[in-house]
Design a protein around this motif. Structure first.
Motif, PDB file in Angstrom:
ATOM      1  N   TRP A  61       3.696  90.096  23.766  1.00 46.64           N
ATOM      2  CA  TRP A  61       2.530  89.293  23.396  1.00 46.64           C
ATOM      3  C   TRP A  61       2.257  89.384  21.902  1.00 46.64           C
ATOM      4  N   ARG A  62       2.298  90.590  21.344  1.00 46.44           N
ATOM      5  CA  ARG A  62       2.035  90.734  19.905  1.00 46.44           C
ATOM      6  C   ARG A  62       3.165  90.124  19.075  1.00 46.44           C
ATOM      7  N   ALA A  63       4.401  90.304  19.502  1.00 40.51           N
ATOM      8  CA  ALA A  63       5.530  89.749  18.752  1.00 40.51           C
ATOM      9  C   ALA A  63       5.449  88.223  18.702  1.00 40.51           C
ATOM     10  N   ASP A  64       5.148  87.614  19.847  1.00 39.32           N
ATOM     11  CA  ASP A  64       5.014  86.155  19.876  1.00 39.32           C
ATOM     12  C   ASP A  64       3.799  85.706  19.069  1.00 39.32           C
ATOM     13  N   ARG A  65       2.714  86.489  19.160  1.00 40.69           N
ATOM     14  CA  ARG A  65       1.506  86.182  18.400  1.00 40.69           C
ATOM     15  C   ARG A  65       1.787  86.268  16.907  1.00 40.69           C
ATOM     16  N   ARG A  66       2.563  87.241  16.500  1.00 42.63           N
ATOM     17  CA  ARG A  66       2.922  87.375  15.095  1.00 42.63           C
ATOM     18  C   ARG A  66       3.672  86.136  14.604  1.00 42.63           C
ATOM     19  N   ASP A  67       4.629  85.680  15.400  1.00 42.38           N
ATOM     20  CA  ASP A  67       5.408  84.492  15.019  1.00 42.38           C
ATOM     21  C   ASP A  67       4.508  83.258  14.913  1.00 42.38           C
ATOM     22  N   ARG A  68       3.598  83.093  15.879  1.00 41.56           N
ATOM     23  CA  ARG A  68       2.698  81.932  15.867  1.00 41.56           C
ATOM     24  C   ARG A  68       1.760  81.970  14.660  1.00 41.56           C
ATOM     25  N   LEU A  69       1.229  83.145  14.356  1.00 38.66           N
ATOM     26  CA  LEU A  69       0.299  83.260  13.229  1.00 38.66           C
ATOM     27  C   LEU A  69       1.001  83.044  11.891  1.00 38.66           C
ATOM     28  N   ALA A  70       2.218  83.547  11.768  1.00 42.22           N
ATOM     29  CA  ALA A  70       2.982  83.340  10.530  1.00 42.22           C
ATOM     30  C   ALA A  70       3.255  81.856  10.331  1.00 42.22           C
ATOM     31  N   ARG A  71       3.592  81.192  11.421  1.00 38.46           N
ATOM     32  CA  ARG A  71       3.833  79.741  11.338  1.00 38.46           C
ATOM     33  C   ARG A  71       2.544  78.993  10.996  1.00 38.46           C
ATOM     34  N   LEU A  72       1.430  79.420  11.610  1.00 38.52           N
ATOM     35  CA  LEU A  72       0.135  78.805  11.314  1.00 38.52           C
ATOM     36  C   LEU A  72      -0.242  78.992   9.854  1.00 38.52           C
ATOM     37  N   GLY A  73      -0.045  80.198   9.329  1.00 36.19           N
ATOM     38  CA  GLY A  73      -0.377  80.468   7.936  1.00 36.19           C
ATOM     39  C   GLY A  73       0.389  79.568   6.977  1.00 36.19           C
ATOM     40  N   ARG A  74       1.686  79.382   7.251  1.00 35.76           N
ATOM     41  CA  ARG A  74       2.495  78.504   6.389  1.00 35.76           C
ATOM     42  C   ARG A  74       2.026  77.053   6.472  1.00 35.76           C
ATOM     43  N   GLU A  75       1.731  76.599   7.701  1.00 36.14           N
ATOM     44  CA  GLU A  75       1.296  75.208   7.880  1.00 36.14           C
ATOM     45  C   GLU A  75      -0.034  74.940   7.180  1.00 36.14           C
ATOM     46  N   VAL A  76      -0.994  75.843   7.320  1.00 40.52           N
ATOM     47  CA  VAL A  76      -2.289  75.683   6.660  1.00 40.52           C
ATOM     48  C   VAL A  76      -2.133  75.723   5.147  1.00 40.52           C
ATOM     49  N   ALA A  77      -1.305  76.636   4.655  1.00 38.21           N
ATOM     50  CA  ALA A  77      -1.079  76.741   3.211  1.00 38.21           C
ATOM     51  C   ALA A  77      -0.503  75.438   2.652  1.00 38.21           C
ATOM     52  N   GLU A  78       0.418  74.839   3.372  1.00 39.08           N
ATOM     53  CA  GLU A  78       1.018  73.586   2.907  1.00 39.08           C
ATOM     54  C   GLU A  78       0.007  72.436   2.952  1.00 39.08           C
ATOM     55  N   ARG A  79      -0.872  72.432   3.954  1.00 41.17           N
ATOM     56  CA  ARG A  79      -1.909  71.390   4.024  1.00 41.17           C
ATOM     57  C   ARG A  79      -2.880  71.522   2.852  1.00 41.17           C
ATOM     58  N   VAL A  80      -3.305  72.755   2.584  1.00 36.81           N
ATOM     59  CA  VAL A  80      -4.239  72.987   1.472  1.00 36.81           C
ATOM     60  C   VAL A  80      -3.585  72.632   0.144  1.00 36.81           C
ATOM     61  N   LEU A  81      -2.319  72.956   0.007  1.00 33.03           N
ATOM     62  CA  LEU A  81      -1.603  72.629  -1.230  1.00 33.03           C
ATOM     63  C   LEU A  81      -1.556  71.118  -1.435  1.00 33.03           C
ATOM     64  N   LYS A  82      -1.411  70.380  -0.356  1.00 30.37           N
ATOM     65  CA  LYS A  82      -1.306  68.920  -0.445  1.00 30.37           C
ATOM     66  C   LYS A  82      -2.670  68.256  -0.641  1.00 30.37           C
ATOM     67  N   SER A  83      -3.684  68.758   0.075  1.00 28.90           N
ATOM     68  CA  SER A  83      -5.004  68.120   0.026  1.00 28.90           C
ATOM     69  C   SER A  83      -5.886  68.647  -1.107  1.00 28.90           C
ATOM     70  N   GLY A  84      -5.647  69.887  -1.519  1.00 34.71           N
ATOM     71  CA  GLY A  84      -6.487  70.490  -2.544  1.00 34.71           C
ATOM     72  C   GLY A  84      -7.824  70.966  -2.030  1.00 34.71           C
ATOM     73  N   GLU A  85      -8.011  70.995  -0.704  1.00 34.37           N
ATOM     74  CA  GLU A  85      -9.272  71.417  -0.116  1.00 34.37           C
ATOM     75  C   GLU A  85      -9.091  72.714   0.680  1.00 34.37           C
ATOM     76  N   ARG A  86     -10.110  73.573   0.637  1.00 33.62           N
ATOM     77  CA  ARG A  86     -10.081  74.842   1.361  1.00 33.62           C
ATOM     78  C   ARG A  86     -10.057  74.603   2.866  1.00 33.62           C
ATOM     79  N   GLU A  87      -9.520  75.531   3.604  1.00 37.79           N
ATOM     80  CA  GLU A  87      -9.492  75.429   5.056  1.00 37.79           C
ATOM     81  C   GLU A  87      -9.720  76.818   5.655  1.00 37.79           C
ATOM     82  N   ALA A  88     -10.646  76.884   6.598  1.00 36.66           N
ATOM     83  CA  ALA A  88     -10.978  78.155   7.250  1.00 36.66           C
ATOM     84  C   ALA A  88     -10.353  78.196   8.638  1.00 36.66           C
ATOM     85  N   LEU A  89      -9.829  79.353   9.005  1.00 35.78           N
ATOM     86  CA  LEU A  89      -9.219  79.528  10.319  1.00 35.78           C
ATOM     87  C   LEU A  89     -10.209  80.170  11.283  1.00 35.78           C
ATOM     88  N   ASP A  90      -9.834  80.252  12.542  1.00 35.03           N
ATOM     89  CA  ASP A  90     -10.672  80.896  13.545  1.00 35.03           C
ATOM     90  C   ASP A  90     -10.758  82.399  13.264  1.00 35.03           C
TER      91      ASP A  90
END
Length: 211
Positions: free
Chosen positions: A144-173
Protein backbone atom coordinates in the motif's frame (compact mmCIF):
# COMPACT_ATOMS: atom_id res chain seq x y z
CA UNK A 1 102.98 25.46 13.82
CA UNK A 2 102.75 29.22 13.33
CA UNK A 3 100.17 31.40 15.03
CA UNK A 4 98.53 32.12 11.65
CA UNK A 5 98.24 28.40 10.90
CA UNK A 6 96.77 27.68 14.36
CA UNK A 7 94.20 30.47 13.92
CA UNK A 8 93.19 29.16 10.48
CA UNK A 9 92.92 25.59 11.83
CA UNK A 10 90.75 26.79 14.74
CA UNK A 11 88.51 28.70 12.38
CA UNK A 12 88.03 25.66 10.14
CA UNK A 13 87.24 23.50 13.20
CA UNK A 14 84.62 26.01 14.39
CA UNK A 15 83.06 26.07 10.91
CA UNK A 16 82.89 22.29 10.83
CA UNK A 17 81.29 22.27 14.30
CA UNK A 18 78.71 24.86 13.18
CA UNK A 19 77.90 22.81 10.05
CA UNK A 20 77.51 19.66 12.15
CA UNK A 21 75.22 21.46 14.60
CA UNK A 22 73.12 22.83 11.73
CA UNK A 23 72.80 19.33 10.23
CA UNK A 24 71.72 17.92 13.60
CA UNK A 25 69.14 20.70 14.03
CA UNK A 26 67.75 20.04 10.54
CA UNK A 27 67.57 16.32 11.28
CA UNK A 28 65.73 16.94 14.57
CA UNK A 29 63.37 19.38 12.83
CA UNK A 30 62.65 16.94 10.01
CA UNK A 31 62.05 14.17 12.51
CA UNK A 32 59.65 16.37 14.47
CA UNK A 33 57.77 17.37 11.31
CA UNK A 34 57.53 13.73 10.24
CA UNK A 35 56.25 12.75 13.67
CA UNK A 36 53.68 15.56 13.53
CA UNK A 37 52.53 14.46 10.07
CA UNK A 38 52.27 10.91 11.33
CA UNK A 39 50.17 12.07 14.30
CA UNK A 40 47.80 13.94 11.96
CA UNK A 41 47.53 10.94 9.64
CA UNK A 42 46.90 8.61 12.56
CA UNK A 43 44.26 10.98 13.95
CA UNK A 44 42.52 11.14 10.56
CA UNK A 45 42.62 7.37 10.25
CA UNK A 46 41.14 7.02 13.74
CA UNK A 47 38.32 9.47 12.88
CA UNK A 48 37.64 7.56 9.65
CA UNK A 49 37.55 4.28 11.54
CA UNK A 50 35.17 5.83 14.10
CA UNK A 51 32.82 6.95 11.30
CA UNK A 52 32.85 3.46 9.81
CA UNK A 53 32.16 1.96 13.24
CA UNK A 54 29.26 4.39 13.77
CA UNK A 55 27.76 3.46 10.38
CA UNK A 56 28.06 -0.23 11.18
CA UNK A 57 26.51 0.31 14.62
CA UNK A 58 23.59 2.21 13.08
CA UNK A 59 22.98 -0.49 10.49
CA UNK A 60 23.19 -3.22 13.14
CA UNK A 61 20.66 -1.31 15.26
CA UNK A 62 18.25 -0.98 12.33
CA UNK A 63 18.62 -4.66 11.47
CA UNK A 64 17.84 -5.50 15.09
CA UNK A 65 14.74 -3.27 14.95
CA UNK A 66 13.57 -5.08 11.83
CA UNK A 67 14.03 -8.48 13.41
CA UNK A 68 12.12 -7.48 16.54
CA UNK A 69 9.32 -6.03 14.43
CA UNK A 70 9.25 -9.15 12.24
CA UNK A 71 8.81 -11.41 15.28
CA UNK A 72 6.05 -9.17 16.65
CA UNK A 73 4.15 -9.09 13.35
CA UNK A 74 4.55 -12.82 12.81
CA UNK A 75 2.83 -13.44 16.14
CA UNK A 76 0.10 -10.99 15.14
CA UNK A 77 -0.54 -12.81 11.87
CA UNK A 78 -0.72 -16.12 13.73
CA UNK A 79 -3.31 -14.72 16.15
CA UNK A 80 -5.40 -13.35 13.27
CA UNK A 81 -4.86 -16.51 11.21
CA UNK A 82 -3.68 -14.40 8.26
CA UNK A 83 -1.14 -15.56 5.70
CA UNK A 84 1.71 -13.28 4.68
CA UNK A 85 5.41 -13.16 3.90
CA UNK A 86 7.46 -10.78 6.03
CA UNK A 87 10.41 -9.02 4.41
CA UNK A 88 13.00 -7.00 6.36
CA UNK A 89 15.12 -4.22 4.90
CA UNK A 90 16.97 -1.00 5.77
CA UNK A 91 16.24 2.20 3.87
CA UNK A 92 18.53 5.09 4.80
CA UNK A 93 18.10 5.78 8.51
CA UNK A 94 15.13 3.52 9.19
CA UNK A 95 14.19 -0.13 9.23
CA UNK A 96 11.52 -1.23 6.76
CA UNK A 97 9.21 -4.20 7.26
CA UNK A 98 6.88 -5.35 4.49
CA UNK A 99 4.11 -7.94 4.61
CA UNK A 100 2.80 -9.30 1.33
CA UNK A 101 1.31 -12.38 -0.24
CA UNK A 102 -1.90 -12.90 1.73
CA UNK A 103 -5.48 -12.42 0.49
CA UNK A 104 -6.70 -10.91 3.78
CA UNK A 105 -3.90 -8.38 4.17
CA UNK A 106 -5.94 -5.47 2.80
CA UNK A 107 -7.97 -5.66 6.03
CA UNK A 108 -4.80 -4.61 7.85
CA UNK A 109 -4.47 -1.53 5.64
CA UNK A 110 -7.88 0.12 5.93
CA UNK A 111 -9.66 2.45 3.55
CA UNK A 112 -7.03 5.19 3.58
CA UNK A 113 -4.26 3.38 5.41
CA UNK A 114 -5.63 4.18 8.88
CA UNK A 115 -5.30 0.58 10.11
CA UNK A 116 -1.80 0.34 8.64
CA UNK A 117 -0.75 3.54 10.42
CA UNK A 118 -2.08 2.19 13.72
CA UNK A 119 -0.24 -1.12 13.27
CA UNK A 120 2.94 0.77 12.42
CA UNK A 121 2.72 2.70 15.70
CA UNK A 122 2.08 -0.50 17.64
CA UNK A 123 5.08 -2.14 15.98
CA UNK A 124 7.28 0.85 16.80
CA UNK A 125 6.18 0.65 20.44
CA UNK A 126 7.01 -3.08 20.50
CA UNK A 127 10.50 -2.28 19.17
CA UNK A 128 10.96 0.57 21.65
CA UNK A 129 9.94 -1.68 24.53
CA UNK A 130 12.59 -4.21 23.48
CA UNK A 131 15.44 -1.78 22.71
CA UNK A 132 14.69 1.15 25.01
CA UNK A 133 15.01 3.57 22.07
CA UNK A 134 12.37 5.27 19.93
CA UNK A 135 12.02 3.67 16.50
CA UNK A 136 11.27 5.29 13.13
CA UNK A 137 10.52 1.91 11.55
CA UNK A 138 8.25 1.92 8.52
CA UNK A 139 5.65 -0.79 7.98
CA UNK A 140 4.11 -1.58 4.59
CA UNK A 141 1.35 -4.12 3.98
CA UNK A 142 0.18 -5.40 0.60
CA UNK A 143 2.40 -2.74 -1.06
CA UNK A 144 0.00 0.00 0.00
CA UNK A 145 2.75 2.48 0.88
CA UNK A 146 4.87 1.57 -2.15
CA UNK A 147 1.93 2.10 -4.50
CA UNK A 148 0.99 5.27 -2.63
CA UNK A 149 4.53 6.55 -3.05
CA UNK A 150 4.38 5.99 -6.81
CA UNK A 151 0.98 7.72 -7.09
CA UNK A 152 2.09 10.73 -5.03
CA UNK A 153 5.33 11.14 -6.98
CA UNK A 154 3.34 11.09 -10.20
CA UNK A 155 0.84 13.58 -8.75
CA UNK A 156 3.63 15.92 -7.66
CA UNK A 157 5.13 15.96 -11.16
CA UNK A 158 1.75 16.53 -12.82
CA UNK A 159 0.84 19.43 -10.51
CA UNK A 160 4.28 20.98 -10.93
CA UNK A 161 3.93 20.90 -14.71
CA UNK A 162 0.43 22.45 -14.53
CA UNK A 163 1.66 25.27 -12.29
CA UNK A 164 4.65 25.84 -14.56
CA UNK A 165 2.31 26.17 -17.54
CA UNK A 166 -0.44 28.25 -15.90
CA UNK A 167 1.68 30.35 -13.56
CA UNK A 168 -0.90 29.91 -10.79
CA UNK A 169 -0.45 28.26 -7.38
CA UNK A 170 -2.19 24.97 -6.68
CA UNK A 171 -2.95 23.40 -3.30
CA UNK A 172 -3.23 19.65 -2.78
CA UNK A 173 -5.36 17.69 -0.34
CA UNK A 174 -4.12 17.33 3.27
CA UNK A 175 -1.42 14.68 3.65
CA UNK A 176 0.74 13.05 6.28
CA UNK A 177 4.37 14.24 6.68
CA UNK A 178 5.55 11.10 4.85
CA UNK A 179 3.23 11.82 1.90
CA UNK A 180 4.13 15.51 1.76
CA UNK A 181 7.83 14.69 1.55
CA UNK A 182 7.23 12.50 -1.49
CA UNK A 183 5.37 15.34 -3.22
CA UNK A 184 8.03 17.91 -2.27
CA UNK A 185 10.75 15.67 -3.75
CA UNK A 186 8.76 15.23 -6.98
CA UNK A 187 8.15 18.98 -7.35
CA UNK A 188 11.81 19.76 -6.68
CA UNK A 189 12.73 17.77 -9.78
CA UNK A 190 10.82 20.25 -11.99
CA UNK A 191 12.60 23.53 -12.75
CA UNK A 192 10.62 26.74 -12.42
CA UNK A 193 8.34 25.75 -9.55
CA UNK A 194 8.65 25.35 -5.78
CA UNK A 195 6.55 23.73 -3.08
CA UNK A 196 5.83 24.49 0.54
CA UNK A 197 3.57 23.18 3.28
CA UNK A 198 0.84 25.25 4.91
CA UNK A 199 -1.80 24.70 7.57
CA UNK A 200 -1.78 22.71 10.79
CA UNK A 201 -1.95 18.96 11.32
CA UNK A 202 -3.97 17.01 10.39
CA UNK A 203 -5.02 19.47 7.66
CA UNK A 204 -1.49 20.42 6.60
CA UNK A 205 -1.10 20.34 2.83
CA UNK A 206 1.40 20.93 0.02
CA UNK A 207 1.12 24.08 -2.09
CA UNK A 208 2.95 24.34 -5.43
CA UNK A 209 3.86 27.82 -6.72
CA UNK A 210 5.73 29.31 -9.69
CA UNK A 211 9.30 30.14 -8.79
Amino acid sequence: MTAETATQTGTETEAQDDAKATTEDQTESTGADTAADTDVTDEFAEDFDDDEDDDEDDEDRLVEEGEIAGDYLEQLLDVLDFDGDIDLDVDGDRAVVSIDGGDDLTKLVGRKGEVLDALQELTRLAVQQATGERSRLMLDIARWRADRRDRLARLGREVAERVLKSGEREALDPMTPFERKIVHDAVAAVDGVVSESEGAEPKRRVVVLPE
